[in-house]
Each structure stands twice: as structure tokens, then as C-alpha cells.
Design a protein around this motif. Structure first.
Motif, PDB file in Angstrom:
ATOM      1  N   ALA A  11       0.918  -1.099   0.013  1.00 11.21           N
ATOM      2  CA  ALA A  11      -0.229   0.038   0.034  1.00 11.21           C
ATOM      3  C   ALA A  11       0.908   1.306   0.057  1.00 11.21           C
ATOM      4  O   ALA A  11       2.046   1.279   0.442  1.00 11.21           O
ATOM      5  N   HIS A  12       0.060   2.499  -0.401  1.00 10.42           N
ATOM      6  CA  HIS A  12       0.592   3.437  -0.250  1.00 10.42           C
ATOM      7  C   HIS A  12       0.692   3.834   1.508  1.00 10.42           C
ATOM      8  O   HIS A  12       0.017   3.758   1.769  1.00 10.42           O
ATOM      9  N   LEU A  13       1.949   4.721   1.777  1.00  7.81           N
ATOM     10  CA  LEU A  13       1.923   4.821   3.432  1.00  7.81           C
ATOM     11  C   LEU A  13       1.508   6.257   3.673  1.00  7.81           C
ATOM     12  O   LEU A  13       1.752   6.703   4.940  1.00  7.81           O
ATOM     13  N   ARG A  14       0.979   7.032   2.876  1.00  7.95           N
ATOM     14  CA  ARG A  14       0.584   8.385   3.452  1.00  7.95           C
ATOM     15  C   ARG A  14      -0.405   8.530   4.539  1.00  7.95           C
ATOM     16  O   ARG A  14      -0.464   9.319   5.512  1.00  7.95           O
ATOM     17  N   HIS A  15      -1.350   7.542   4.211  1.00  5.19           N
ATOM     18  CA  HIS A  15      -2.448   7.429   4.947  1.00  5.19           C
ATOM     19  C   HIS A  15      -2.840   5.952   5.467  1.00  5.19           C
ATOM     20  O   HIS A  15      -2.454   5.175   4.615  1.00  5.19           O
ATOM     21  N   ALA A  61       5.269   0.155   9.044  1.00  2.00           N
ATOM     22  CA  ALA A  61       5.788   1.428   9.840  1.00  2.00           C
ATOM     23  C   ALA A  61       4.699   1.432  10.827  1.00  2.00           C
ATOM     24  O   ALA A  61       3.668   0.883  10.535  1.00  2.00           O
ATOM     25  N   ALA A  62       4.969   2.021  11.996  1.00  2.00           N
ATOM     26  CA  ALA A  62       3.821   2.098  13.135  1.00  2.00           C
ATOM     27  C   ALA A  62       2.848   2.873  12.849  1.00  2.00           C
ATOM     28  O   ALA A  62       1.423   2.513  13.335  1.00  2.00           O
ATOM     29  N   GLU A  63       3.053   3.945  12.069  1.00  2.00           N
ATOM     30  CA  GLU A  63       1.687   4.739  11.493  1.00  2.00           C
ATOM     31  C   GLU A  63       1.888   5.407  10.415  1.00  2.00           C
ATOM     32  O   GLU A  63       3.080   5.718   9.830  1.00  2.00           O
ATOM     33  N   ALA A  64       0.894   5.854   9.461  1.00  2.00           N
ATOM     34  CA  ALA A  64       1.339   6.396   8.336  1.00  2.00           C
ATOM     35  C   ALA A  64       1.866   7.755   8.282  1.00  2.00           C
ATOM     36  O   ALA A  64       1.753   8.396   9.354  1.00  2.00           O
ATOM     37  N   ASP A  82      13.698   9.147   2.367  1.00  2.00           N
ATOM     38  CA  ASP A  82      14.659   8.223   3.220  1.00  2.00           C
ATOM     39  C   ASP A  82      13.319   7.311   4.170  1.00  2.00           C
ATOM     40  O   ASP A  82      13.615   6.000   4.255  1.00  2.00           O
ATOM     41  N   TRP A  83      12.756   7.962   4.859  1.00  2.00           N
ATOM     42  CA  TRP A  83      11.530   7.265   5.666  1.00  2.00           C
ATOM     43  C   TRP A  83      10.813   6.309   4.849  1.00  2.00           C
ATOM     44  O   TRP A  83      10.619   5.155   5.189  1.00  2.00           O
ATOM     45  N   LEU A  84      10.503   6.540   3.569  1.00  7.26           N
ATOM     46  CA  LEU A  84       9.562   5.701   2.704  1.00  7.26           C
ATOM     47  C   LEU A  84      10.668   4.599   2.030  1.00  7.26           C
ATOM     48  O   LEU A  84      10.272   3.248   2.285  1.00  7.26           O
ATOM     49  N   THR A  86      13.096   3.194   3.698  1.00  4.11           N
ATOM     50  CA  THR A  86      13.343   2.490   4.733  1.00  4.11           C
ATOM     51  C   THR A  86      12.082   1.402   5.003  1.00  4.11           C
ATOM     52  O   THR A  86      12.194   0.118   5.257  1.00  4.11           O
ATOM     53  N   ALA A  87      10.940   2.157   4.985  1.00  2.00           N
ATOM     54  CA  ALA A  87       9.708   1.338   5.384  1.00  2.00           C
ATOM     55  C   ALA A  87       9.504   0.211   4.051  1.00  2.00           C
ATOM     56  O   ALA A  87       9.214  -0.918   4.616  1.00  2.00           O
ATOM     57  N   TYR A  88       9.654   0.720   3.043  1.00  2.00           N
ATOM     58  CA  TYR A  88       9.539  -0.336   1.755  1.00  2.00           C
ATOM     59  C   TYR A  88      10.576  -1.444   1.656  1.00  2.00           C
ATOM     60  O   TYR A  88      10.414  -2.299   1.214  1.00  2.00           O
ATOM     61  N   ALA A  89      11.667  -1.224   2.235  1.00  2.00           N
ATOM     62  CA  ALA A  89      13.005  -2.063   2.119  1.00  2.00           C
ATOM     63  C   ALA A  89      12.546  -3.006   3.217  1.00  2.00           C
ATOM     64  O   ALA A  89      12.737  -4.414   2.831  1.00  2.00           O
ATOM     65  N   GLY A  90      11.864  -2.806   4.196  1.00  2.00           N
ATOM     66  CA  GLY A  90      11.446  -3.755   5.186  1.00  2.00           C
ATOM     67  C   GLY A  90      10.427  -4.585   4.468  1.00  2.00           C
ATOM     68  O   GLY A  90      10.490  -5.848   4.910  1.00  2.00           O
ATOM     69  N   ALA A  91       9.425  -4.089   3.806  1.00  2.00           N
ATOM     70  CA  ALA A  91       8.367  -4.661   3.474  1.00  2.00           C
ATOM     71  C   ALA A  91       8.929  -5.641   2.351  1.00  2.00           C
ATOM     72  O   ALA A  91       8.662  -6.728   2.067  1.00  2.00           O
ATOM     73  N   TRP A  92       9.889  -5.232   1.574  1.00  2.00           N
ATOM     74  CA  TRP A  92      10.594  -6.136   0.251  1.00  2.00           C
ATOM     75  C   TRP A  92      11.305  -7.343   1.083  1.00  2.00           C
ATOM     76  O   TRP A  92      11.218  -8.615   0.574  1.00  2.00           O
TER      77      TRP A  92
END
Length: 365
Positions: A11-15, A61-64, A82-84, A86-92
Motif C-alpha cells: 500500500a501507499h503509506l501516506r494514510h 511502519a508504526a503509523e502512516a 528516506d523514511w519511505l 526504509t519502510a518499503y525495504a523492510g516490506a521487500w
């Protein structure tokens, strides 16, 4: 899809993927996951941890990010990028270890395309927004038979010309037809739904409704406080701002509205709210931007300029609610949406298998 698949939905992580949905991307992700699960597939949603708890969630990520790095202040800054990443690297990493048959990528992340290319992972990316530089470059440089793409409307195809190399298909977004229930009984008030932000044209909607002499209900979150300062003085007379409604409250407003007013000031890639209104039997009056003419068809009026909106609003009541519902059922039901994606899933999976077979033959030759 003839067999049960393990599907990773990113998913997109803004919300958060939770009601009240902030926009079409969030609503789409939730419906996609729920429909795939209902059809018997094993689905994991990679999204923020504040998403709906009834979804098969793997939090990345803990929250959007809107809660801590609001887009209006951090867009274009390295900290958010960088935040994005990092989050998507964990997902991958979790996707690589998870044994998924296919990834359905709904994010706007550029590195995910590089990782799927590198690792030979079948992936379908739904391109929900027009191309921006980093994403366009990632799509263009990663061309492989296991990487497929969809756009939400035919109007978006020319925007990706030269980057998709025949790997792109049109897959309209879907809606929950059971939730957006039909009603032939309409009131005399118009409805406007969406984020209150300049690209959605709330000011123009109020101006047109005033000129038409039709009371307008505004529903949606205030995404831009400075813009709402322009909107608020226009909410006079019979017009009302009802806040950010969700669930049955929103559906009920949509079912009983005389019409839905859509006033985008950018080229809408789809226009999910228009499809939802049609499902409720509510005609749509819209500015001709992006895909709205494609969605609305002959179940409303799609006009070229703000100046002609008022006249179109006055004639919207002539449109049959039954015709609106029929169009939604034929084109925008959730099972139909998933069926459209199934072709792209199959192409990505077979592309990865063919590539793997070819590499094995080359090694053994």
C-alpha cells in the motif's frame, strides 16, 4: 484465477488503510484485499500499523507518515524520501522471504521496481497517479516479462507512452456494490465528496451550486487549511459542510443526493467517488478532466468549463437512477476489478517462469 494464490499487496503509506478513507488509493487497497480474500486467496497487506485491524496486515511502519511527516511540509525533502525507502525495504525483505506468487504494488515507491527486477519477483504495479520523475524513471529502466503495469483508465495510457513497453493494461478501479446501495428516491440537494484541497476544486463546486440555485453538501477532510479559508466563506445560504463522513453515513448522503458534483482541477486518473455515486443511482455532473468522462458515460453531464457547470446541474434530474446503477454494475463491481487484475497476475507469473526456464537452459547448455 483458477488456483489459490499467495498475494502480497503493498500500500501507499501516506494514510492508513482504514475508514474514513482519505482518498481513492486507500479505499482501493482495502477493497482489493477484501475481494481477493473473499475469492479464496491468501493475502498479506503491507501497510502502516494504524490500518484497519480486520485486514490481513503486515505493518511496515508504526503509523502512516502524514501523522509525523505531513506531506504539505515534507514533500520533496530527503527525510521523507528516506523514511519511505526504509519502510518499503523492510516490506521487500518480508516479501522475499514470504513465498508469494505475485506482488500487487499500489505504492508510489521507485525502489520496489528495482528490487523486483533484481530478484525476479512477479509484480503488478497499479499506477494510480500520473507519472512523476522518480517513478517514471524506475518504470522505464525495469523492463522484464515478470513486471506488469496497470492504469486506472484509458486516459492515463498516453502519459506512460515510451516507458511501459507493451506491459501496461487498463484496469478500472472497483467498488463494493453491496455497500453503495441503490436508491431511486432522491432529495433536492447536491453532494460534493473529497479532500478539501485546491486540486479537487471545492471553491468551484460552491460557486457553480450557488449559480444554479441548488443547495450543496460538502463532505470530506480538510487537506489544506489555507484553501479551506477560501472555501469557508462560500458555505452560505443553503450550503453545508458536513465534515469527514464514513461508512453508512456517507453512503446515505450519496444515495439520497440529487446529484454528485465533481470539480477536479487536475486530470483525475479515475474518479472513484463518481463510480460510487452511480452505484447509488445518483447522476454525476463533472468537469471534463482526466477519466471522468470515461467513468460517467451517459449517466451525467461532463462539461468543459466551470462556467457551464451550473446549467448542467439544472438538468441532472432528467437522468434515470436505474441507468446509473446499471452502468456501475456492468463496469465497476469489485469482482470485475479483480478479474481484470487476474490477467496481469497471470502474465507476471508466467513471465517469471519463462525467464527462469530460459536461464536454466542457458546454464545447462
Amino acid at each position: 484465477m483458477s488456483r489459490r494464490l499467495r498475494v502480497a499487496v503493498v500500500a501507499h503509506l501516506r494514510h492508513p488503510i482504514a475508514e474514513p478513507f482519505m482518498g481513492g488509493m486507500e479505499a482501493h487497497a482495502a477493497l482489493l484485499v477484501r475481494t481477493l480474500v473473499a475469492e479464496g486467496h491468501d493475502v498479506t497487506l503491507f501497510a502502516s500499523g494504524d490500518s484497519a485491524p480486520d485486514l490481513p496486515l503486515h505493518p511496515i511502519a508504526a503509523e502512516a507518515y502524514e501523522a509525523t511527516l505531513p506531506w504539505a511540509l515534507w514533500h520533496g525533502r530527503q527525510e521523507l524520501s528516506d523514511w519511505l525507502d526504509t519502510a518499503y525495504a523492510g516490506a521487500w525483505q518480508a516479501i522475499r522471504e514470504g513465498g508469494f506468487d505475485v506482488v500487487h504494488n499500489n505504492s508510489l515507491s521507485a525502489p520496489i521496481h528495482d528490487w523486483a527486477m533484481r530478484d525476479g519477483v512477479p509484480m503488478v504495479t497499479s499506477l494510480h497517479v500520473p507519472p512523476f520523475a522518480r517513478l517514471r524513471e524506475a518504470v522505464a529502466r525495469n523492463m522484464a516479462p515478470w513486471l506488469r503495469l496497470t492504469v486506472t483508465s484509458a486516459s492515463q495510457l498516453p502519459l506512460w507512452a515510451g516507458t511501459a513497453d507493451g506491459r501496461i493494461a487498463v484496469a478500472h478501479n472497483g467498488i463494493d456494490l453491496d455497500r453503495f446501495r441503490f436508491s431511486a428516491d432522491k432529495g433536492d440537494r447536491a453532494l460534493w465528496c473529497g479532500r478539501i484541497t485546491p486540486t479537487k476544486g471545492t471553491v468551484e463546486a460552491l460557486q457553480a451550486a450557488t449559480a444554479a440555485g441548488i443547495a450543496l453538501d460538502i463532505v470530506g477532510p480538510i487537506d489544506c487549511a489555507t484553501y479551506f479559508a477560501e472555501v469557508e466563506p462560500l458555505i452560505v445560504g443553503g450550503h453545508r459542510y458536513l465534515g469527514h463522513l464514513a461508512g453508512d453515513a456517507l453512503v446515505e448522503r450519496m444515495r439520497t443526493a440529487a446529484m454528485l458534483l465533481c470539480t477536479p482541477r487536475w486530470d483525475e486518473p479515475f474518479g472513484l467517488v463518481a463510480a460510487e455515486a452511480l452505484a447509488c443511482g445518483t447522476p454525476v455532473v463533472a468537469l471534463d478532466r482526466g477519466a471522468l468522462a470515461e467513468v460517467v458515460g451517459d449517466c451525467g453531464a461532463v462539461v468543459a468549463s466551470v462556467d457551464t457547470l451550473a446549467a448542467a446541474m439544472r438538468t441532472a434530474g432528467d437522468i434515470s437512477p436505474y441507468a446509473c446503477r446499471a452502468r456501475a454494475e456492468a463496469m465497476f463491481g469489485a469482482p470485475a476489478m479483480v478479474a481484470r487484475y487476474a490477467d496481469s497476475y497471470a502474465a507476471a507469473i508466467s513471465g517469471a517462469r519463462a525467464s527462469s526456464t530460459a536461464m536454466t537452459r542457458a546454464v545447462l547448455a
